[in-house]
Design a protein around this motif. Structure first.
Motif, PDB file in Angstrom:
ATOM      1  N   THR A 259       0.829  -1.198   0.000  1.00 61.01           N
ATOM      2  CA  THR A 259       0.000   0.000   0.000  1.00 61.01           C
ATOM      3  C   THR A 259       0.870   1.258   0.000  1.00 61.01           C
ATOM      4  O   THR A 259       2.086   1.200   0.187  1.00 61.01           O
ATOM      5  CB  THR A 259      -0.916   0.032   1.235  1.00 61.01           C
ATOM      6  N   LEU A 260       0.227   2.405  -0.196  1.00 67.61           N
ATOM      7  CA  LEU A 260       0.946   3.679  -0.206  1.00 67.61           C
ATOM      8  C   LEU A 260       1.666   3.949   1.109  1.00 67.61           C
ATOM      9  O   LEU A 260       2.680   4.644   1.141  1.00 67.61           O
ATOM     10  CB  LEU A 260      -0.042   4.822  -0.505  1.00 67.61           C
ATOM     11  N   ASP A 261       1.119   3.382   2.215  1.00 65.68           N
ATOM     12  CA  ASP A 261       1.759   3.605   3.515  1.00 65.68           C
ATOM     13  C   ASP A 261       2.517   2.372   4.005  1.00 65.68           C
ATOM     14  O   ASP A 261       2.777   2.220   5.193  1.00 65.68           O
ATOM     15  CB  ASP A 261       0.737   4.073   4.554  1.00 65.68           C
ATOM     16  N   GLY A 262       2.866   1.471   3.080  1.00 65.97           N
ATOM     17  CA  GLY A 262       3.833   0.426   3.407  1.00 65.97           C
ATOM     18  C   GLY A 262       3.309  -0.905   3.903  1.00 65.97           C
ATOM     19  O   GLY A 262       4.096  -1.759   4.321  1.00 65.97           O
ATOM     20  N   LYS A 263       1.998  -1.146   3.857  1.00 65.75           N
ATOM     21  CA  LYS A 263       1.485  -2.441   4.286  1.00 65.75           C
ATOM     22  C   LYS A 263       1.578  -3.437   3.125  1.00 65.75           C
ATOM     23  O   LYS A 263       1.121  -3.164   2.026  1.00 65.75           O
ATOM     24  CB  LYS A 263       0.036  -2.345   4.753  1.00 65.75           C
ATOM     25  N   LYS A 264       2.180  -4.603   3.400  1.00 68.65           N
ATOM     26  CA  LYS A 264       2.347  -5.623   2.364  1.00 68.65           C
ATOM     27  C   LYS A 264       1.316  -6.740   2.550  1.00 68.65           C
ATOM     28  O   LYS A 264       0.874  -7.017   3.659  1.00 68.65           O
ATOM     29  CB  LYS A 264       3.751  -6.219   2.421  1.00 68.65           C
ATOM     30  N   ILE A 265       0.979  -7.370   1.440  1.00 70.61           N
ATOM     31  CA  ILE A 265       0.069  -8.510   1.492  1.00 70.61           C
ATOM     32  C   ILE A 265       0.494  -9.501   0.409  1.00 70.61           C
ATOM     33  O   ILE A 265       0.983  -9.103  -0.652  1.00 70.61           O
ATOM     34  CB  ILE A 265      -1.403  -8.061   1.283  1.00 70.61           C
ATOM     35  N   ASN A 266       0.348 -10.780   0.680  1.00 71.28           N
ATOM     36  CA  ASN A 266       0.656 -11.804  -0.322  1.00 71.28           C
ATOM     37  C   ASN A 266      -0.517 -11.930  -1.284  1.00 71.28           C
ATOM     38  O   ASN A 266      -1.671 -11.989  -0.857  1.00 71.28           O
ATOM     39  CB  ASN A 266       0.922 -13.156   0.349  1.00 71.28           C
ATOM     40  N   LEU A 267      -0.206 -11.986  -2.564  1.00 76.26           N
ATOM     41  CA  LEU A 267      -1.243 -12.095  -3.590  1.00 76.26           C
ATOM     42  C   LEU A 267      -0.984 -13.350  -4.408  1.00 76.26           C
ATOM     43  O   LEU A 267      -0.023 -13.433  -5.166  1.00 76.26           O
ATOM     44  CB  LEU A 267      -1.213 -10.851  -4.488  1.00 76.26           C
ATOM     45  N   MET A 506     -13.618  -4.340  -1.992  1.00 79.58           N
ATOM     46  CA  MET A 506     -13.394  -4.785  -0.624  1.00 79.58           C
ATOM     47  C   MET A 506     -11.906  -4.811  -0.244  1.00 79.58           C
ATOM     48  O   MET A 506     -11.565  -5.035   0.921  1.00 79.58           O
ATOM     49  CB  MET A 506     -13.961  -6.200  -0.440  1.00 79.58           C
ATOM     50  N   THR A 507     -11.039  -4.585  -1.200  1.00 81.55           N
ATOM     51  CA  THR A 507      -9.601  -4.747  -0.959  1.00 81.55           C
ATOM     52  C   THR A 507      -9.113  -3.897   0.221  1.00 81.55           C
ATOM     53  O   THR A 507      -8.401  -4.381   1.112  1.00 81.55           O
ATOM     54  CB  THR A 507      -8.796  -4.391  -2.225  1.00 81.55           C
ATOM     55  N   GLU A 508      -9.484  -2.633   0.229  1.00 82.36           N
ATOM     56  CA  GLU A 508      -9.029  -1.747   1.302  1.00 82.36           C
ATOM     57  C   GLU A 508      -9.558  -2.194   2.655  1.00 82.36           C
ATOM     58  O   GLU A 508      -8.846  -2.150   3.666  1.00 82.36           O
ATOM     59  CB  GLU A 508      -9.474  -0.302   1.007  1.00 82.36           C
ATOM     60  N   ILE A 509     -10.797  -2.660   2.698  1.00 77.00           N
ATOM     61  CA  ILE A 509     -11.382  -3.154   3.943  1.00 77.00           C
ATOM     62  C   ILE A 509     -10.601  -4.368   4.447  1.00 77.00           C
ATOM     63  O   ILE A 509     -10.285  -4.478   5.637  1.00 77.00           O
ATOM     64  CB  ILE A 509     -12.877  -3.514   3.738  1.00 77.00           C
ATOM     65  N   PHE A 510     -10.264  -5.293   3.537  1.00 70.83           N
ATOM     66  CA  PHE A 510      -9.502  -6.488   3.925  1.00 70.83           C
ATOM     67  C   PHE A 510      -8.135  -6.103   4.498  1.00 70.83           C
ATOM     68  O   PHE A 510      -7.673  -6.672   5.489  1.00 70.83           O
ATOM     69  CB  PHE A 510      -9.305  -7.416   2.720  1.00 70.83           C
ATOM     70  N   LEU A 511      -7.499  -5.135   3.872  1.00 69.78           N
ATOM     71  CA  LEU A 511      -6.188  -4.693   4.340  1.00 69.78           C
ATOM     72  C   LEU A 511      -6.280  -4.082   5.738  1.00 69.78           C
ATOM     73  O   LEU A 511      -5.435  -4.326   6.597  1.00 69.78           O
ATOM     74  CB  LEU A 511      -5.588  -3.688   3.353  1.00 69.78           C
ATOM     75  N   ARG A 530      -3.008  -3.604  -8.494  1.00 72.50           N
ATOM     76  CA  ARG A 530      -3.143  -2.160  -8.712  1.00 72.50           C
ATOM     77  C   ARG A 530      -3.940  -1.513  -7.581  1.00 72.50           C
ATOM     78  O   ARG A 530      -3.571  -0.445  -7.078  1.00 72.50           O
ATOM     79  CB  ARG A 530      -3.827  -1.908 -10.058  1.00 72.50           C
ATOM     80  N   LYS A 531      -5.034  -2.186  -7.178  1.00 73.74           N
ATOM     81  CA  LYS A 531      -5.865  -1.636  -6.110  1.00 73.74           C
ATOM     82  C   LYS A 531      -5.080  -1.558  -4.795  1.00 73.74           C
ATOM     83  O   LYS A 531      -5.177  -0.555  -4.069  1.00 73.74           O
ATOM     84  CB  LYS A 531      -7.116  -2.499  -5.926  1.00 73.74           C
ATOM     85  N   ILE A 532      -4.338  -2.603  -4.481  1.00 74.09           N
ATOM     86  CA  ILE A 532      -3.531  -2.605  -3.249  1.00 74.09           C
ATOM     87  C   ILE A 532      -2.579  -1.423  -3.247  1.00 74.09           C
ATOM     88  O   ILE A 532      -2.435  -0.711  -2.237  1.00 74.09           O
ATOM     89  CB  ILE A 532      -2.739  -3.925  -3.124  1.00 74.09           C
ATOM     90  N   ARG A 533      -1.939  -1.180  -4.385  1.00 74.11           N
ATOM     91  CA  ARG A 533      -0.935  -0.118  -4.465  1.00 74.11           C
ATOM     92  C   ARG A 533      -1.554   1.277  -4.444  1.00 74.11           C
ATOM     93  O   ARG A 533      -0.840   2.272  -4.254  1.00 74.11           O
ATOM     94  CB  ARG A 533      -0.101  -0.311  -5.726  1.00 74.11           C
ATOM     95  N   GLU A 534      -2.878   1.366  -4.615  1.00 73.42           N
ATOM     96  CA  GLU A 534      -3.574   2.657  -4.540  1.00 73.42           C
ATOM     97  C   GLU A 534      -4.118   2.948  -3.141  1.00 73.42           C
ATOM     98  O   GLU A 534      -4.563   4.067  -2.866  1.00 73.42           O
ATOM     99  CB  GLU A 534      -4.740   2.666  -5.534  1.00 73.42           C
ATOM    100  N   CYS A 535      -4.105   1.934  -2.266  1.00 74.58           N
ATOM    101  CA  CYS A 535      -4.719   2.076  -0.945  1.00 74.58           C
ATOM    102  C   CYS A 535      -3.783   2.743   0.059  1.00 74.58           C
ATOM    103  O   CYS A 535      -2.557   2.621  -0.011  1.00 74.58           O
ATOM    104  CB  CYS A 535      -5.112   0.704  -0.389  1.00 74.58           C
ATOM    105  N   ARG A 536      -4.401   3.417   1.021  1.00 73.22           N
ATOM    106  CA  ARG A 536      -3.688   3.936   2.186  1.00 73.22           C
ATOM    107  C   ARG A 536      -4.453   3.451   3.413  1.00 73.22           C
ATOM    108  O   ARG A 536      -5.633   3.751   3.570  1.00 73.22           O
ATOM    109  CB  ARG A 536      -3.616   5.461   2.157  1.00 73.22           C
ATOM    110  N   ILE A 537      -3.787   2.668   4.271  1.00 71.64           N
ATOM    111  CA  ILE A 537      -4.488   1.996   5.365  1.00 71.64           C
ATOM    112  C   ILE A 537      -4.567   2.834   6.626  1.00 71.64           C
ATOM    113  O   ILE A 537      -5.596   2.904   7.293  1.00 71.64           O
ATOM    114  CB  ILE A 537      -3.793   0.640   5.687  1.00 71.64           C
ATOM    115  N   GLU A 538      -3.484   3.493   6.965  1.00 73.39           N
ATOM    116  CA  GLU A 538      -3.468   4.288   8.201  1.00 73.39           C
ATOM    117  C   GLU A 538      -4.136   5.643   7.965  1.00 73.39           C
ATOM    118  O   GLU A 538      -4.002   6.238   6.906  1.00 73.39           O
ATOM    119  CB  GLU A 538      -2.026   4.512   8.676  1.00 73.39           C
ATOM    120  N   GLY A 539      -4.825   6.111   8.991  1.00 72.10           N
ATOM    121  CA  GLY A 539      -5.386   7.444   8.929  1.00 72.10           C
ATOM    122  C   GLY A 539      -6.710   7.531   8.194  1.00 72.10           C
ATOM    123  O   GLY A 539      -7.255   6.588   7.691  1.00 72.10           O
TER     124      GLY A 539
END
Length: 539
Positions: A259-267, A506-511, A530-539
């Motif tokens: 994600t934009l703020d550094g959260k990784k996920i296995n795909l 739902m991707t951002e919610i899952f993250l 692409r969606k994961i890389r567009e997300c920001r989880i914190e804040g």
């Protein structure tokens, strides 16, 4: 002219056809007077061949990964085979013949011997021994083992291609290859898939095709020679669309799922059989999150043997070159019927006799699959996942059977690895006791399709209920959160392998929930990335 064949790798290629005719080594029997010198010539040529194979191995290692490059290590080992070496040196000594003739004769003899064997793997060695013999002869004759080249990018037509020839293809000049012979499971086919070259086998093309325009349709398994203008226009449009999709792939391939703020996920990717691995690799999935092993049973007219299953699992593990491969044990019943299991008709099969319930009752069928899985584990990074779990007792019983399987393999001297064990979370019962289940396994994979139908009491096969089937239902989302938290408390990683995993709304919610992995169809990998890389989880 349109000629049908069998697809090795999908894709469209449009270009000039180039018929590649191997320069056959003309071997003549010659009498020699200095036998020792002739044996020395053979030994020197063998060492030079090993050097060439070492260079090919390192080239393939960069291009197609360790597992697929291993064929060149196998060829090096075959060159060191004492039976092979002694046959050649004995022939030179006893018959006083030149090294070229002794190598060619031994190559033919060993190739015929391998080809006559019952074992598929050993039969495949017939081509390998011919390949190494031709290499030695080429060196003995003072010729270079040529790399296939052309002035312009071409569709290469050949009778067959050895693995060493395939890996030496200049991919900037070769846009596709078509062969008369070969198999979809050969080393050449595996290399073609990992090199992303559209390819067909079993195509009986005419020799006069050389120099003509052609089209390879890897999807339909068709070679078109001298296409009409309308056909060319149709395929040019298809190719442009395919190229656009490839541009998307090139933009995202090799990039992290972060994600934009550094959260990784296995795909990872979901597959139904060995043939789907090409799509997994082409779409740059980090691994396989769900291999539906029941397709081996659904496609068979009788129980697949341990050997048949082992070969399928091993092939997938090898093709994935060390990336994780999560294989779900047999999950039949409900909407997946297998006649030879002779299951009774049920009023409500979705909630009936299925999946792990059948396996625990049919212990020998279950053990056959587990033995095949553990044997295949030696050839890659396999994890095993068990479906439709509703109790801790089921998991403990599974682990008892696994101990029996390991003991049997140990006693037989069969190598295997200890693998990750996981379970599907697809019943409300499993959700509610996920804190206890997490102590027994290494990972959870949430099957959202079944979990949704069981939670909402809606048969997902009933079209009349589509309007109220809600995969985003608050109850389901609360369950997902509970499973993730309970899993993490016990050091258990948690993923989703159901259809909901590919829902980019739902991707951002899952993250934000803290999910560790998403497994989706190969075609959805890039969209989800692409969606994961567009997300920001914190804040």
């Amino acid at each position: 002219m349109q000629i049908n064949g069998k697809s090795v790798f999908n894709g469209i290629a449009i270009g000039r056809l180039f018929v590649y005719n191997k320069a056959e080594n003309q071997i003549k029997r010659k009498k020699v007077t200095d036998v020792r010198k002739e044996i020395e010539r053979f030994q020197n040529a063998r060492e030079e061949s090993k050097k060439q194979l070492s260079e090919l191995y390192h080239k393939a290692l960069k291009e197609v990964g360790e597992v697929n490059a291993a064929i060149f290590e196998v060829h090096q080992m075959m060159l060191d085979d004492l039976d092979y070496e002694e046959s050649i040196t004995n022939m030179i000594t006893a018959q006083e013949v030149n090294a070229e003739f002794a190598v060619a004769s031994t190559g033919d003899n060993f190739s015929e011997m391998f080809a006559a064997m019952d074992d598929d793997y050993m039969r495949a060695r017939a081509a390998d021994v011919k390949d190494i013999s031709n290499r030695i002869i080429t060196v003995l004759q003072g010729e270079n083992h040529s790399i296939i080249q052309s002035e312009e990018p071409v569709i290469l037509l050949a009778d067959d291609l050895a693995p060493s020839e395939t890996v030496q293809l200049d991919k900037s000049k070769i846009i596709s290859f078509v062969t008369r012979h070969g198999s979809t499971n050969s080393h050449t086919a595996i290399l073609a898939r990992t090199m992303n070259i559209p390819a067909l086998i079993g195509v009986d093309f005419p020799e006069d095709a050389d120099g003509k325009m052609g089209i390879v349709d890897g999807q339909e398994g068709v070679l078109i020679i001298d296409p009409q203008v309308s056909v060319m226009e149709e395929y040019t449009a298809k190719k442009e669309k395919e190229d656009e999709e490839k541009r998307l792939l090139l933009e995202l391939k090799g990039k992290e799922n972060i994600t934009l703020d550094g959260k990784k996920i296995n795909l990872y990717a979901n597959i139904g059989g060995v043939g789907d691995v090409a799509d997994v690799l082409a779409n740059d999935a980090g691994g396989i999150g769900l291999f539906r092993s029941e397709f081996l049973y659904l496609e068979s007219e009788d129980y697949p043997t341990e050997e048949e299953q082992f070969k399928a699992y091993r092939t997938v593990a090898e093709n994935m070159a060390g990336k994780k491969v999560i294989i779900r044990t047999l999950d039949i019943g409900a909407d997946k019927k297998v006649d030879y299991f002779h299951l009774d008709k049920e009023e409500n099969p979705a909630m009936g006799y299925r999946a792990i319930r059948i396996c625990l009752d049919s212990k020998e069928i279950f053990k056959t699959q587990l033995r095949a899985l553990y044997r295949a584990s030696y050839y890659g990074t396999i994890s095993i996942m068990f479906p439709m779990i509703i109790s801790v007792g089921e998991v403990k019983r599974i682990k008892e059977i696994i101990r029996e399987v390991k003991t049997e393999l140990d006693e037989a001297g069969v190598p295997y690895k200890d693998v990750e064990l996981g379970i599907m979370i697809e019943t409300p019962a499993a959700v509610m006791i996920s804190n206890e289940l997490a102590k027994e396994v290494d990972f959870f994979s949430i099957g959202t399709n079944d979990l949704t139908q069981y939670t909402l009491a809606i048969d997902r096969q009933n079209p009349k209920l589509d309007r109220i089937y809600d995969a985003h239902h608050p109850a389901l989302l609360k369950m997902l959160q509970m499973v993730i938290e309970n899993g993490h408390k016990e050091g258990c990683w948690v993923g989703i392998c159901g259809e909901l995993g590919a829902d980019i709304t739902m991707t951002e919610i899952f993250l934000k929930m803290g999910l560790d992995e998403l497994s989706v169809s190969p075609s959805m990998i890039l969209q989800v990335r692409r969606k994961i890389r567009e997300c920001r989880i914190e804040g």
